[in-house]
Every structure is written in structure tokens, then in C-alpha cells.
Design a protein around this motif. Structure first.
Motif, mmCIF file in Angstrom:
data_model
loop_
_atom_site.group_PDB
_atom_site.id
_atom_site.type_symbol
_atom_site.label_atom_id
_atom_site.label_comp_id
_atom_site.label_asym_id
_atom_site.label_seq_id
_atom_site.Cartn_x
_atom_site.Cartn_y
_atom_site.Cartn_z
ATOM 1 N N LEU A 1 0.851 -1.179 0.000
ATOM 2 C CA LEU A 1 0.000 0.000 0.000
ATOM 3 C C LEU A 1 0.890 1.233 0.000
ATOM 4 O O LEU A 1 1.904 1.260 0.693
ATOM 5 N N ASN A 2 0.512 2.255 -0.761
ATOM 6 C CA ASN A 2 1.325 3.458 -0.801
ATOM 7 C C ASN A 2 0.428 4.692 -0.827
ATOM 8 O O ASN A 2 -0.522 4.753 -1.594
ATOM 9 N N ASN A 3 0.764 5.661 0.022
ATOM 10 C CA ASN A 3 0.072 6.944 0.058
ATOM 11 C C ASN A 3 1.063 8.066 -0.187
ATOM 12 O O ASN A 3 2.244 7.952 0.176
ATOM 13 N N PRO A 4 0.620 9.167 -0.815
ATOM 14 C CA PRO A 4 1.534 10.286 -1.047
ATOM 15 C C PRO A 4 2.095 10.823 0.266
ATOM 16 O O PRO A 4 1.384 10.915 1.269
ATOM 17 N N ARG A 5 3.363 11.186 0.243
ATOM 18 C CA ARG A 5 4.026 11.677 1.456
ATOM 19 C C ARG A 5 3.631 13.116 1.757
ATOM 20 O O ARG A 5 3.491 13.503 2.912
ATOM 21 N N THR A 6 3.465 13.917 0.716
ATOM 22 C CA THR A 6 3.077 15.314 0.864
ATOM 23 C C THR A 6 2.008 15.635 -0.178
ATOM 24 O O THR A 6 1.757 14.839 -1.085
ATOM 25 N N LEU A 7 1.398 16.824 -0.057
ATOM 26 C CA LEU A 7 0.393 17.235 -1.029
ATOM 27 C C LEU A 7 1.091 17.594 -2.334
ATOM 28 O O LEU A 7 1.867 18.555 -2.393
ATOM 29 N N PRO A 8 0.847 16.842 -3.401
ATOM 30 C CA PRO A 8 1.557 17.096 -4.661
ATOM 31 C C PRO A 8 1.127 18.409 -5.301
ATOM 32 O O PRO A 8 0.001 18.880 -5.123
ATOM 33 N N THR A 9 2.024 18.988 -6.086
ATOM 34 C CA THR A 9 1.738 20.180 -6.871
ATOM 35 C C THR A 9 1.825 19.828 -8.348
ATOM 36 O O THR A 9 2.296 18.750 -8.726
ATOM 37 N N TRP A 10 1.399 20.767 -9.187
ATOM 38 C CA TRP A 10 1.466 20.553 -10.623
ATOM 39 C C TRP A 10 2.891 20.239 -11.072
ATOM 40 O O TRP A 10 3.106 19.402 -11.948
ATOM 41 N N GLU A 11 3.866 20.876 -10.447
ATOM 42 C CA GLU A 11 5.261 20.671 -10.824
ATOM 43 C C GLU A 11 5.738 19.250 -10.536
ATOM 44 O O GLU A 11 6.734 18.797 -11.098
ATOM 45 N N ASP A 12 5.023 18.528 -9.683
ATOM 46 C CA ASP A 12 5.386 17.138 -9.353
ATOM 47 C C ASP A 12 4.821 16.128 -10.335
ATOM 48 O O ASP A 12 5.245 14.963 -10.343
ATOM 49 N N LEU A 13 3.843 16.543 -11.149
ATOM 50 C CA LEU A 13 3.023 15.562 -11.869
ATOM 51 C C LEU A 13 3.783 14.810 -12.951
ATOM 52 O O LEU A 13 3.691 13.573 -13.029
ATOM 53 N N ALA A 14 4.525 15.492 -13.798
ATOM 54 C CA ALA A 14 5.212 14.805 -14.900
ATOM 55 C C ALA A 14 6.208 13.776 -14.362
ATOM 56 O O ALA A 14 6.302 12.651 -14.872
ATOM 57 N N GLU A 15 6.958 14.149 -13.332
ATOM 58 C CA GLU A 15 7.903 13.199 -12.736
ATOM 59 C C GLU A 15 7.172 11.996 -12.152
ATOM 60 O O GLU A 15 7.624 10.853 -12.285
ATOM 61 N N ALA A 16 6.024 12.256 -11.523
ATOM 62 C CA ALA A 16 5.254 11.164 -10.924
ATOM 63 C C ALA A 16 4.670 10.244 -11.985
ATOM 64 O O ALA A 16 4.558 9.023 -11.779
ATOM 65 N N GLN A 17 4.291 10.797 -13.125
ATOM 66 C CA GLN A 17 3.816 9.953 -14.219
ATOM 67 C C GLN A 17 4.955 9.083 -14.741
ATOM 68 O O GLN A 17 4.758 7.890 -15.037
ATOM 69 N N GLY A 18 6.135 9.644 -14.868
ATOM 70 C CA GLY A 18 7.284 8.845 -15.282
ATOM 71 C C GLY A 18 7.593 7.742 -14.288
ATOM 72 O O GLY A 18 7.927 6.612 -14.666
ATOM 73 N N ARG A 19 7.471 8.051 -12.998
ATOM 74 C CA ARG A 19 7.741 7.051 -11.951
ATOM 75 C C ARG A 19 6.759 5.876 -12.087
ATOM 76 O O ARG A 19 7.137 4.712 -11.934
ATOM 77 N N LYS A 20 5.491 6.189 -12.353
ATOM 78 C CA LYS A 20 4.480 5.142 -12.543
ATOM 79 C C LYS A 20 4.849 4.214 -13.691
ATOM 80 O O LYS A 20 4.817 2.981 -13.564
ATOM 81 N N VAL A 21 5.225 4.806 -14.832
ATOM 82 C CA VAL A 21 5.548 4.013 -16.016
ATOM 83 C C VAL A 21 6.801 3.181 -15.787
ATOM 84 O O VAL A 21 6.837 1.977 -16.111
ATOM 85 N N GLU A 22 7.827 3.777 -15.215
ATOM 86 C CA GLU A 22 9.080 3.044 -15.003
ATOM 87 C C GLU A 22 8.875 1.879 -14.044
ATOM 88 O O GLU A 22 9.457 0.802 -14.224
#
Length: 445
Positions: free
Chosen positions: A195-216
Motif C-alpha cells: 500500500l502506498n500513500n503520497p508523502r506530501t500534497l503534490p503540486t502541478w510541478e510534481d506531476l510529470a515526474e510522478a507519471q514517469g515514476r508510474k511508467v518506469e
């Protein structure tokens, strides 16, 4: 939880040629009876929920009276609202929002409270009569090979430019995976669960990196590397295929969206991987060949429950010995899945025709019964989807001028906002989850 709605029309102009069901009028006598019944049920529901409801000029009602933080729903046109709900149930509830019969500044917060009580909103005696009053899906939306392309086109071929108004630079239209903290989960069939929950409230600037993390992470789970033959079911706009090719894999990616195919090919060529990736307009059931890895991101939701067996049998048939499967799937509770699998919903009518969400149990069961594949690992990260949807909705609402330039109207604005917040509410409440699942043949064969 509040999403600013500045710029969203509270009284949209409704074009009857675009939105016929929002302007249709039913027989007055029937509307009166249906509306009266709907009003009685609705009031009984909101009085036991922590919400506030302003019905026209009447006093505010609801279990949240006295709490200024409780979400406020303002029913601007009570007769039209209750008639819509009486005639169409939850479809009418969504349609009445589209038409401006009711408003809520904190739409997501309001819908989250409803979503958390989804199984008990309707009184149990009425639930037992569900089969007699809920709408059924039109035969033309059943996901046969002849219907599926049209179902997909109604959503994904709306406009690449429209999707680009609220997606990040990766053009990923699925849950991101932000930086988070892991905890062990409970397995259903001996699989490893995280199970995984976000550590902090994400911002728009976090989104592209987070999408890459999902795919990788998906590519890692499927063992994709140099020389791997990859089948991707559901291309999106090409981000996963590009990243797989960057690892040295060759990819066949299949889609039924001509708009996505065109832009994905363009992006793949611009990245320099046209020789490694083929994007074909092809139904997954017609794929031929052998692949070391099969990956699919949030595509099974569009398959339809009648075809889950065929979906996984196809994967089983094309998977090479020792191969792995990684899918990302939105899931719902098993009991609600069983109760609603034949129900036609607002989401079906306006957003995803022919779609249906599986439960985790259903994914385990269908593979046990119909394939040699077994779920060996699951990552559950539903709160990441809630934050992804929040960022998409904020971006969408900030781009309404551009949306209108593309030919979409005020009713579409409200429809899309409702869709994004309705979905976010499902994940925030825990009613919905999103998971990455790894499947292998028993013994890794």
C-alpha cells in the motif's frame, strides 16, 4: 478538498442538438410523481450525512447543519432537480448538475461524502428492486469487436488538444505515482501486496515526474529491458512505449483511438524510436505474435465485464514462456461490483460507454478460472489518483477559454468538471482504488 470553480457557468446555455436529454420534457403527471418520490428519498439521505443542502428558498437541511465546513449543495431549481433524479436516478443527478439545476463550490467534498456511503445511500428495500428501475446499457455499447471502436472514440477521440489542456507534458491519462510511503497490505491469493500513500500534497510541478515514476515501475515489474518484445494494450499518447524503447525493447502498441494513434506516432518519431515501436489501430483480441512482456495501463476498465476472460486469455496466448504481465487497473469493492455490473450509469452515458470497473477478487478469479496466469504482486495507491485528478481538474478549470476555442460549450465544462470530481471523490473516500498488478504463469513458466 475545495476546488475553485471560478469561470464555470452556474447557469449554462443548453444546446438541445448537443444535449437532447437535458432539454427533453416528460409527461407532467409522471414527473410530479417521480419528483415527489425522489425528494422524499433524497431528504432522508442527506439528513443522515454531514452535508448541508439549500433547496430553493427553503431552510438548509442535512446532517451537517451547524458545521460551516460541511459541503454545501445549492439546489437552484428544485422542481427540475427532483424531476431529473426521479426519472433518471444517479444519471439524472449528474445531468441536473450539467444543466445547472444545482451547484456546489466544494463539489469534490460533497461527492466524497456520497461516495463513502455508496452502498447504503438507497434504502435496502429499494435496492432489492434495483433490477426493475435502474437503466440497462444499450446493446450498441456492448464491447463487441464491432462496437468497441465507437465506444473508445466517443471519449478518446474528443480532441487531443482538449486533453492537452489539463494533462502534463507526458500526456499520461492515468494515475501518477507520487513520492510516497509503503506499508504491507493483505493478500487475496498469496500475492505480495504493498500500500502506498503520497508523502506530501503534490503540486502541478510534481506531476510529470510522478507519471514517469508510474511508467518506469510498471516496466520494471514486467522485466522490460534490452531485447524485450513488449505488447502494450492501450497506447494512450505513447509515453510508455517511448520509455520501453529507450530501454532497448521493441514494442507493438495497439489502440482503437485514431486521434491517439496519430499523436503517439508523432511523439514516438520525435523521440527517435519509430524503428522500435509500432502503433496499430487494432482490437486487442486480434493481436498475434509472442511477447516477453505485456503491459496495459487502465485499459481493462474499458473492456466490459463480459469480456474480462477474453482479455486475459488473449494475454495468456501471446505471452512467451517466462514472460510477465503488468497492468494498472482501477478497482471497486467486490460486493458493489456484483450489485452494479448490469447498471447503466452517468459515467457510461457521458464519459466511458461500455466500461466497467473490476474488483481485485474478480481479477484473481477470472485468471484462475480461464488462464494459466496468477497475480503475484499488487501495489495499491488510490490516494495518488485522488491527487492526480485534483491537479487535472484545477488545470482544466483554468483552461476554460481554450476549451471554448476548441468548440466545447458550457455544459461540457460542467460535465467534465463533474466527471473529474466524481472520480476524485471515489478515490478519496476509498470506494475506488488503483492498482498495479503483476501476473505470471505458475512457477514462472
Amino acid at each position: 478538498m475545495t476546488t475553485a470553480t471560478a469561470g464555470l457557468s452556474t447557469s449554462p446555455v443548453i444546446d438541445p442538438t448537443r444535449w437532447p436529454d437535458l432539454t427533453a420534457r416528460r409527461a407532467k403527471a409522471r414527473r410530479a410523481i417521480e419528483g415527489a418520490v425522489a425528494r422524499r428519498i433524497f431528504l432522508s439521505v442527506v439528513r443522515r450525512l454531514p452535508v448541508r443542502v439549500q433547496i430553493g428558498r427553503e431552510a438548509i437541511v442535512g446532517g451537517g447543519i451547524g458545521d460551516p465546513a460541511a459541503p454545501l449543495m445549492v439546489i437552484e431549481r428544485p422542481d427540475a432537480f427532483f424531476a431529473a433524479v426521479g426519472a433518471g436516478g444517479l444519471i439524472g443527478f449528474g445531468e441536473s448538475y450539467m444543466g445547472g439545476d444545482w451547484n456546489a463550490e466544494d463539489l469534490g467534498g460533497l461527492l466524497e461524502i456520497f461516495a463513502a456511503q455508496m452502498g447504503t445511500l438507497i434504502p435496502e428495500p429499494l435496492q432489492r428492486l434495483r433490477a426493475f428501475y435502474v437503466a440497462r446499457a444499450p446493446h450498441t455499447e456492448k464491447n463487441t469487436t464491432s462496437n468497441t471502436r465507437n465506444n473508445i472514440a466517443r471519449h478518446y477521440d474528443l480532441s487531443n488538444d482538449m486533453f492537452a489542456t489539463f494533462l502534463d507534458s507526458t500526456l499520461s491519462y492515468s494515475s501518477a505515482l507520487f513520492t510516497g510511503d509503503d506499508a504491507p497490505g493483505s493478500p487475496l491469493a498469496g500475492e505480495r501486496v504493498t500500500l502506498n500513500n503520497p508523502r506530501t500534497l503534490p503540486t502541478w510541478e510534481d506531476l510529470a515526474e510522478a507519471q514517469g515514476r508510474k511508467v518506469e515501475r510498471m516496466l520494471d515489474s514486467a522485466g522490460v529491458g534490452a531485447g524485450t518484445r513488449v505488447l502494450e494494450i492501450g497506447t494512450g499518447w505513447g509515453e510508455l512505449a517511448i520509455r520501453a524503447a529507450r530501454r532497448g525493447a521493441t514494442v507493438l502498441s495497439v489502440t482503437l483511438s485514431s486521434e491517439q494513434q496519430a499523436l503517439a506516432r508523432e511523439r514516438i518519431a520525435a523521440a527517435g524510436f519509430a524503428d522500435r515501436v509500432d502503433v496499430e489501430l487494432l482490437d486487442y483480441r486480434l493481436v498475434d505474435g509472442e511477447f516477453d512482456a505485456v503491459v496495459s495501463v487502465e485499459m481493462i476498465e474499458a473492456v466490459g465485464h463480459e469480456y474480462w476472460g477474453e482479455y486475459f486469455r488473449t494475454i495468456d496466448n501471446v505471452l512467451a514462456p517466462g514472460g510477465k504481465v503488468a497492468i494498472q487497473a482501477i478497482t471497486m469493492p467486490h460486493d458493489r461490483m456484483l450489485a452494479t455490473r448490469y447498471t447503466y450509469t452517468w459515467i457510461h452515458k457521458y464519459i466511458f460507454p461500455g466500461g466497467f470497473l473490476p474488483s481485485t477478487q474478480a481479477l484473481v478469479d477470472v485468471n484462475r478460472a480461464e488462464t494459466s496466469l496468477r497475480v503475484t504482486e499488487r501495489l495499491s495507491f488510490g490516494q495518488h489518483y485522488a491527487e492526480t485528478l485534483r491537479l487535472w481538474d484545477e488545470r482544466f478549470l483554468g483552461a476554460l477559454d481554450r476549451i471554448h476555442q476548441l468548440g466545447f460549450d458550457e455544459v461540457f465544462d460542467r460535465m467534465w468538471h463533474f466527471y473529474l470530481e466524481y472520480s476524485r471523490a471515489g478515490f478519496r473516500s476509498g470506494y475506488l482504488d488503483v492498482q498495479q498488478l503483476v501476473l505470471q504463469r505458475e512457477g514462472g513458466r
